[in-house]
Design an enzyme around this catalytic site. Structure first.
Site, short mmCIF file in Angstrom:
data_model
loop_
_atom_site.label_atom_id
_atom_site.label_comp_id
_atom_site.label_asym_id
_atom_site.label_seq_id
_atom_site.Cartn_x
_atom_site.Cartn_y
_atom_site.Cartn_z
N GLU A 143 -2.68 -5.53 -3.53
CA GLU A 143 -3.07 -4.14 -3.70
C GLU A 143 -1.91 -3.26 -4.18
O GLU A 143 -2.08 -2.42 -5.05
CB GLU A 143 -3.59 -3.60 -2.37
CG GLU A 143 -4.36 -2.32 -2.52
CD GLU A 143 -5.14 -2.02 -1.24
OE1 GLU A 143 -6.27 -1.56 -1.36
OE2 GLU A 143 -4.61 -2.27 -0.15
N ASP A 144 -0.73 -3.46 -3.61
CA ASP A 144 0.35 -2.50 -3.84
C ASP A 144 1.31 -2.86 -4.96
O ASP A 144 1.91 -1.98 -5.55
CB ASP A 144 1.15 -2.27 -2.55
CG ASP A 144 0.32 -1.54 -1.51
OD1 ASP A 144 -0.80 -1.13 -1.85
OD2 ASP A 144 0.81 -1.39 -0.37
#
Ligand code: MN
Length: 510
Positions: free
Chosen positions: A75-76
């Site tokens: 996600e990051d």
């Protein structure tokens, strides 16, 4: 910065394979988050290491801890799912994606939606290990809230109190529940936090003095009666739960007897009752304060004997009596059963292992189904089951939990972000009636994710559904085929009957 050893050192007997996979995940995550910082200015990597350490403390095994290290890489920092799979295999990818795909739970602080959000949280996890990673992740996030911008801080703190902490509570993970609450309370309700903290500090000092003395008398009395005691200590009540109780007791702190309690741990259940007998034989118990949670466990499975006695110096003290097993189960709850899952430590006798996918496969190919101890299933999971009659057969029981918990429910949203909880294959008609019966009765069309759809279209998890109404619209016979919920079917039948009656009367008049 913690090293790999600081993580694996928290595990009990890590295998060489577990150490290897954790070491690889550690280096992978360190590289992936290299240029990435937290609000605190600390390297982002600290966050995933702390998450992994919490998982190790809660008895999780190699894959889950490795997934904890990797949980923010997709996600990051844009790592590809394929790469995780290639490096770490499909089980770890499954866990990482499970954490990632929580999506945005649209917490808006409305009580009436919180229950659905808790269910959504559990249902989207698909595996208890994913829930553990999400809780460990959240714990570090609330611990570092002081660095987060103020407007975000309060929302995260309240979301933790309303959604995450209750999930931990219902899974019986008291230690996680208490930590999540106490870390977020001060940011969610700063004024109330300061109020109770001041009272707590004052009261607990005073009560500690009384209890220390009383504690010695108890030990003496138990020794006199030859009772074997494994351990005694104090249990401090969490500040948030103390605050809630304080409100329930009309803000009279003197009506709360368990700010501080003495905990007595003994070898067997019989010993528990024996200790209770010895204590009541010497000190007078307070009426209505004797609670037998061993014979009648709390809904989340909590077991213990509680009593409050007059210490003889104008004071009262609560005593909690339990076995070591009860103590561990209370602190770690569901987590204390997960360690069966990985590393081949046990044959998976625990029911929880049946809730995790690799075992579903094993069960399918095995002639002898794993025995499941349904008595260990938390009551709230049982409550989710609509049909109690299925609980007589254990394999059916597991099927139905798996189903109801993880598969047979979908969660869809109103355009405002309110969450509606429906059975699988529910249609816009079910949705409309779930929102309001008037909306159901007046439905003439539905938009799903901004596109018009027919009223029989099965809804999917996460859909945003908007119902178009018209005052002249009426339910039709064929809606009965679209409706999966009994609520919608009942309402449609009612409306059809009413309309029919209406038209008969009309005909009679002619
Ligand atoms: Mn995270």
């Amino acid at each position: 910065m913690s090293s790999v050893k600081d993580i694996t050192g928290l595990m009990s007997l890590p295998s060489p394979e577990e150490i290897a996979v954790i070491t690889r995940a550690y280096s992978f995550a360190e590289k992936a988050h290299r240029d990435h910082k937290r609000f605190s200015g600390e390297p982002y990597f600290t966050h995933v290491v702390e998450t992994a350490k919490t998982l190790a403390r809660f008895g999780m095994r190699g894959n889950t801890i490795a997934a904890g290290l990797l949980h923010d890489t997709i996600e990051d920092v844009g790592v590809e799912a394929e790469d995780i799979k290639k490096e770490f295999g499909s089980d770890i990818l499954f866990l990482v994606e499970g954490v990632t795909k929580l999506g945005k739970i649209r917490y808006r602080g409305l009580d009436r939606h919180n229950e659905s959000l808790r269910k959504l949280f559990v249902a989207t996890a698909k595996d208890i290990r994913v829930i553990m990673i999400r809780l460990a992740d959240r714990l570090h996030n609330v611990r570092t809230l002081e660095y987060v911008p103020e407007h975000k801080r309060e929302r995260i703190a309240k979301e933790t109190l309303d959604i995450y902490a209750p999930v931990a509570y219902r899974l019986g993970i008291q230690r996680m529940h208490r930590k999540l609450e106490d870390e977020s309370f001060r940011y969610a309700y700063p004024k109330e936090y300061r109020e109770i903290k001041e009272i707590f500090d004052r009261e607990s000092d005073e009560r500690k003095k009384i209890l220390t003395k009383f504690h010695r008398s108890i030990i003496k009395e138990l020794t006199k009666h030859n009772v074997e005691v494994l351990k005694t200590d104090y249990r401090l009540k969490g500040l948030y739960s103390l605050y809630l109780k304080y409100l329930r007791k009309d803000k009279d702190i003197h009506k709360i007897y368990d700010i501080l309690a003495i905990r007595v741990i003994v070898p067997t259940v019989a010993d528990c009752y024996n200790v209770l007998g010895v204590i009541h034989g010497k000190w007078r118990p307070m009426p209505k304060r004797i609670k037998d949670f061993i014979s009648f466990p709390k809904p989340n499975g909590y077991k213990s004997l509680h009593t409050t006695v007059f210490t003889g110096e104008g004071a009262v003290a609560e005593i909690q009596i339990k076995t070591e097993e009860m103590h561990n189960e209370a602190e770690f709850g569901i987590a204390s059963h997960i360690s069966y899952k990985e590393g081949g430590h046990s044959g998976g006798e625990s029911w929880i292992s049946a809730l995790t996918p690799p075992n579903w496969v094993r069960e399918e190919h095995s002639d002898t189904p794993t025995p499941i101890r349904t008595d260990r299933v938390p009551y709230w999971l049982k409550d989710i089951l609509e049909n109690d009659s299925t609980t007589s057969d254990t394999s059916e029981f597991v099927e139905s939990i798996k189903g109801d918990l993880f598969e047979h429910r979908i969660f869809v949203f109103t355009p405002n972000g309110d969450v509606i909880d429906l059975p699988l294959d529910a249609s816009p008609v079910d949705f409309a009636y779930a929102v309001h019966s008037d909306i159901g009765d007046r439905t003439f069309g539905a938009k799903v994710n901004d596109k018009m759809v027919s009223l029989d279209k099965p809804l999917q998890n996460g859909d945003v559904v908007e119902i178009k109404t018209r005052s002249s619209s009426k339910p039709s016979e064929k809606w009965l085929r679209y409706a999966k919920t009994s609520l919608a079917q009942r309402r449609i039948r009612n409306a059809l009957a009413k309309n029919k009656k209406g038209s008969h009367m009309y005909q009679d008049e002619n």
